[in-house]
Design a protein around this motif. Structure first.
Motif, short mmCIF file in Angstrom:
data_model
loop_
_atom_site.label_atom_id
_atom_site.label_comp_id
_atom_site.label_asym_id
_atom_site.label_seq_id
_atom_site.Cartn_x
_atom_site.Cartn_y
_atom_site.Cartn_z
N THR A 134 7.69 -49.94 -38.76
CA THR A 134 6.72 -50.48 -37.73
C THR A 134 6.62 -50.77 -36.62
O THR A 134 5.69 -50.01 -36.21
N GLN A 135 7.34 -51.12 -36.28
CA GLN A 135 7.50 -51.89 -34.83
C GLN A 135 7.41 -50.40 -33.61
O GLN A 135 6.87 -49.91 -32.40
N LYS A 136 8.49 -49.23 -34.76
CA LYS A 136 8.30 -47.92 -33.57
C LYS A 136 7.24 -47.11 -33.78
O LYS A 136 6.95 -46.53 -33.04
N VAL A 137 6.87 -46.94 -35.22
CA VAL A 137 5.50 -46.48 -34.81
C VAL A 137 4.28 -47.28 -34.29
O VAL A 137 3.49 -46.03 -32.97
N LEU A 138 4.12 -47.85 -34.26
CA LEU A 138 3.48 -49.19 -32.92
C LEU A 138 3.88 -49.09 -31.44
O LEU A 138 2.81 -48.66 -30.36
N GLU A 139 5.08 -48.77 -31.18
CA GLU A 139 5.75 -48.32 -30.31
C GLU A 139 5.16 -47.25 -28.98
O GLU A 139 5.23 -47.35 -28.49
N SER A 140 5.55 -46.27 -30.16
CA SER A 140 4.67 -44.79 -30.02
C SER A 140 3.65 -45.11 -29.53
O SER A 140 2.76 -44.16 -28.80
N LEU A 141 2.54 -46.28 -29.96
CA LEU A 141 0.87 -45.92 -29.66
C LEU A 141 0.36 -46.87 -28.18
O LEU A 141 -0.63 -46.48 -27.54
N THR A 142 1.62 -47.65 -28.16
CA THR A 142 1.51 -49.13 -26.98
C THR A 142 2.69 -49.47 -26.46
O THR A 142 3.51 -49.65 -27.88
N SER A 143 2.65 -49.70 -25.53
CA SER A 143 4.25 -50.68 -25.12
C SER A 143 3.31 -52.16 -25.24
O SER A 143 4.25 -53.29 -24.49
N ASN A 144 2.41 -52.12 -25.24
CA ASN A 144 1.79 -54.38 -25.43
C ASN A 144 2.27 -54.44 -26.48
O ASN A 144 1.97 -54.63 -27.68
N GLN A 145 3.21 -55.25 -26.18
CA GLN A 145 3.88 -56.25 -27.82
C GLN A 145 3.04 -57.41 -28.02
O GLN A 145 3.10 -57.65 -29.66
N GLU A 146 2.03 -57.71 -26.92
CA GLU A 146 1.31 -59.11 -27.77
C GLU A 146 -0.13 -58.15 -28.57
O GLU A 146 -0.30 -58.85 -30.18
N LEU A 147 -0.34 -56.73 -28.70
CA LEU A 147 -1.22 -56.06 -29.73
C LEU A 147 -0.17 -56.07 -31.02
O LEU A 147 -0.36 -56.08 -31.81
N ILE A 148 0.79 -55.46 -30.24
CA ILE A 148 1.90 -55.35 -31.98
C ILE A 148 2.11 -56.80 -32.46
O ILE A 148 1.70 -56.30 -33.68
N ALA A 149 1.97 -57.29 -31.75
CA ALA A 149 2.58 -58.77 -32.61
C ALA A 149 1.20 -58.96 -33.75
O ALA A 149 1.40 -59.27 -34.43
N ALA A 150 0.07 -58.67 -32.54
CA ALA A 150 -1.36 -59.21 -33.84
C ALA A 150 -1.42 -57.69 -34.62
O ALA A 150 -2.03 -58.76 -35.83
N LEU A 151 -1.27 -57.00 -34.53
CA LEU A 151 -1.54 -55.76 -36.00
C LEU A 151 -0.19 -56.03 -37.00
O LEU A 151 -0.95 -55.79 -38.07
#
Length: 541
Positions: A191-208
């Motif tokens: 999941t982390q890898k996929v989301l990091e391919s979309l954004t570098s915003n770690q707060e957004l990743i934490a929310a998603l």
């Protein structure tokens, strides 16, 4: 301190050998929602099904219990996709309950995330969901739109993944090749890898990934498959069964009984009987042998291929080896709280709270496990069942309930594992009490109006999970949903042992609907051609 009284909520009929009325067409070990779904579906195909449950009530993680004048659900905190009759999840529920189970919608904000100082609301409906995130994370519109598209792509790929589990070997090979060609490349990455391919915003990743507790794996370890399935499952909001979680088993059992079948409780299966290399029945703790042409285990793969399968069973070594390739999921504690006032007066929301100290989910978990006394609890989930269930106020006037779930490794409680339930001694109680107070503080931080109002609380630990659900390390989601897990082609209904089948959350995914789809797949595997109309009805509508 007096030991707790067992619950009075009992669903199912108490097992006695003289109550058996065979012959049966299928025996199901375990009455979790996967087993009950398979039993109801097979009953509707004209089969007589016997479900055997070792606990005093049926339903597995969908059971409820009462104590001190309160009632709580143990695992059903909210279900998605119940608002419209045409979703597969709703079709399946309506089918196995003969339309007897009713649902209540939660608030439009079904999940509220507290990430450090920030509050982020997950709002029902794909557009409101995305709009609210875009408001919270300006400049990330593109990433959020792509994310929504990724969820849709996973949903499109899933029928292929699902059907591959029940197709015969000859078809499954070419079919899975085709399914893989259609599946997006990111499908089974972390999941982390996929989301990091979309954004570098770690707060957004934490929310998603703010619902990671729904599958028990931090985003750096979970497969994007499970993340996407859960996120999409709740996109149209959360729902709660009217009458509480135990209504699930209550409404499914009559469907099983209509086919001549029964759901027995206190029915402890000791061993699967193997004759001439085939599974032919089960041996009960009282020595009774019961026979049927199909034996279906809803007890999880570790129990099925471990203690339940005798050493003379064919392929036992193969399965023992395979168990080494999967891990048990996380264990948790749950604090059950009762208050002498109603949900309305107490301003309890129909919204779940997810409380995180910051945006680094994996780092926070690791820090906490290394030093639980001094580090922040990495995930605190708070649910308000008495607010979600419109029938609660009439069933328990002037009462309200709250549940708080948090990580609680089996190792913390292991030294008391051989002590009987309810009588594990003062040290154990003291350890529980210390954690209970920390969890209550989390509640009071968000809802100060509740301080001083709590009338009753008790903490369940992984030892309770093992005692009631036979998950030996207290795991709540069966197997870990890692990318490796989704590569295992043996996690499917039909085993290599003729006559033996699997069902429940280990063959598909965790959660109520995941286990139910497991039950449906097992029905298709057992029922063969007869079950094709059912498969079409459920998958296509």
């Amino acid at each position: 301190m007096s030991s707790p009284q067992p619950s009075t909520i009992r669903v199912g009929r108490r097992y006695r050998a003289n109550r058996l009325s065979g012959p049966y067409d299928a025996i199901i070990i375990g009455s979790g929602i996967g087993g009950l779904t398979a039993a109801a579906c097979l009953s509707k195909l004209g089969k007589k099904v016997l479900v055997l449950e070792q606990h005093y009530t049926a339903g597995g993680f969908t059971h409820s219990y009462d104590r001190n004048g309160y009632e709580w659900d143990v695992g059903v905190h909210y279900i998605g996709d119940m608002g419209a009759k045409h979703t597969m999840a709703r079709r399946l529920f309506d089918y196995v309950t003969d339309n007897q189970l009713q649902w209540a919608a939660m608030d439009a904000v079904y999940d509220r995330l507290f990430i450090g100082e920030r509050q982020i609301d997950l709002v029902a409906g794909p557009k409101p969901f995305a709009d609210e995130l875009k408001k919270q994370f300006p400049g990330e519109e593109q990433a959020i739109d792509t994310y929504m598209d990724y969820l849709a792509q996973v949903a499109k790929a899933m029928p292929g993944v699902t059907l591959g589990k029940v197709l015969p070997k000859l078809l499954a090979g070419p079919f899975s090749h085709l399914a893989r060609r259609k599946a997006p490349a990111f499908l089974n990455q972390t999941t982390q890898k996929v989301l990091e391919s979309l954004t570098s915003n770690q707060e957004l990743i934490a929310a998603l990934t703010g619902q990671w507790g729904d599958n028990g794996m931090v985003p750096s370890e979970s497969s994007f498959i499970i993340h996407a399935l859960i996120a999409r499952h709740y996109l149209h909001g959360g729902y709660y069964p009217i009458g509480g979680a135990s209504e699930m088993a209550k409404t499914i059992i009559p469907v099983i009984q209509q086919g001549g079948g029964e759901v027995f409780t206190y029915a402890d299966v000791k061993e699967i009987l193997i004759e001439n290399g085939k599974a032919v029945g089960v041996r009960m703790a009282d020595g009774q042998d019961i026979f049927a042409p199909a034996i279906i285990s809803n007890a999880g793969v570790f129990n099925t291929f471990g203690p339940l399968l005798p050493d003379n069973a064919p392929h036992k070594d193969f399965y023992q080896m395979k168990l080494g390739q999967v891990q048990r999921s996380m264990a948790s504690v749950c604090l059950y709280i009762g208050i002498q006032d109603n949900a309305e007066n107490l301003q309890l929301p129909k919204t779940n709270f997810w409380i995180y100290p910051g945006s680094d989910h994996a780092g926070q978990v690791e820090a906490f496990l290394n030093d639980p006394e001094h580090q922040e609890i990495p995930l605190t989930y708070i649910s308000f069942p008495s607010a979600k269930d419109p029938s609660f106020a009439e069933r328990y006037p002037g009462r309200a309930t709250i549940e708080i779930v948090a990580p609680g490794p089996f190792e913390w409680y292991e030294e008391w594992a051989d002590k009987p339930w309810g009588k594990r001694g003062d040290d154990y109680e003291a350890k529980k009490e210390a954690y209970s107070q920390r969890l209550l503080e989390k509640l009071y931080e968000k809802m100060p109006q509740l301080r001083g109002k709590v009338d009753y609380y008790e903490l369940s630990t992984p030892l309770s999970t093992d005692y009631f659900c036979r998950y030996s390390t207290g795991e709540i989601y069966g197997l870990d949903h890692t990318p490796e897990r989704f590569e295992q082609d043996w996690l499917k209904p039909k085993t290599r042992i003729p006559g033996l089948y699997l069902t429940g959350q280990d063959i598909m995914t965790c959660g109520v609907v995941g286990a139910m789809i497991g039950g449906l797949l097992t029905t298709i595997a057992v029922g063969g051609a007869k079950s094709l109309p059912l498969a079409k009805k459920m998958f296509v509508g």
